[in-house]
Design an enzyme around this catalytic site. Sequence first.
Site, PDB file in Angstrom:
ATOM      1  N   TYR A   1       0.878  -1.291   0.030  1.00 29.05           N
ATOM      2  CA  TYR A   1       0.073  -0.089   0.044  1.00 29.05           C
ATOM      3  C   TYR A   1       0.954   1.219  -0.003  1.00 29.05           C
ATOM      4  O   TYR A   1       1.633   1.418   0.740  1.00 29.05           O
ATOM      5  CB  TYR A   1      -0.939   0.191   1.410  1.00 29.05           C
TER       6      TYR A   1
ATOM      7  N   TYR B   1      -5.708   5.372  -7.340  1.00 27.64           N
ATOM      8  CA  TYR B   1      -5.933   5.264  -6.020  1.00 27.64           C
ATOM      9  C   TYR B   1      -7.049   4.517  -5.747  1.00 27.64           C
ATOM     10  O   TYR B   1      -8.049   5.250  -5.829  1.00 27.64           O
ATOM     11  CB  TYR B   1      -5.701   6.637  -5.271  1.00 27.64           C
TER      12      TYR B   1
END
Length: 218
Positions: free
Chosen positions: A127, A171
Site C-alpha cells: 500500500y 488510487y
Amino acid sequence: MNVGDALPPLEIGITRTLIVAGAIASRDYQDVHHDPELARQKGSPDVFMNILTTNGLVGRYITDHFGPTAVLRKVAIRLGAPNYPGDTMTGFYAGDLTGLPEAAVVARRLWRTAGCGPADIDVAILYDHFTPFVLMQLEEYGFCGRGEAAGFIAEDRLPLNTHGGQLGEAYLHGMNGIAEAVRQLRGTSVNQVPGAERALVTAGTGVPTSGLVLTAAR
C-alpha cells in the site's frame, strides 16, 4: 502541550477478561465479545474488544496524562484490526516517525496464519498512498532490518508494485493491488514475475488494518 506534540507511548496487554469485562460494562452483549465458540462460528479467531471499550481506554489514556480534572470533549477513532486476547494495544501516534509498528502487528499475525514468511514471497504489492510507507513496510514485514529498506530496494531483491502502485496506476484504496497479485499468480501481469507463486498484498498502513498472502494453485 501544543498541537502536534506526541504523548508518551501507550501499551495495554489485551486479556480475555479485559475484553469481556469491557463489553459487560458498556452493556454490549454481542456474542463475539464474550463467547469464543460463537465468535469463531462468525469467522473471528476469538472474542475481540468492542469499540466502546476502546473509547474508554483512549479516555483513560488522556486523563492519566493530563490529570483527573482534564475534560475530554471529543473522541474520534478509526476502526482497524480487532484486539484479540494476547495482543498488545498501542497508541497510534508516536514520537518515532521512521517505523510503522501497526504494520508489524499485522505482519506477525499474517505470517503466523499463512504459515510462511518474507523469504517465501515472490512479489509484494504494498500500500503506497505515501512513498515512504513502502520502505517502512519492507522493514516491519521482516524483509530487511530497520534502516535497510533503501538498500534492499536498490539491490532489486523483491519485485514491488508491478502494476505501478496507487501513485502510478490509480488510487483505489488497495483493490487494484489485489487484482495485480491475482494477475501475477495467473501469469497475466504486464510486468510478470517469472514463476510467481506467492504474493503479499497490504492495505491501510498506518493503522493495523490488513495484509493478505495469495498462493497459486498449481
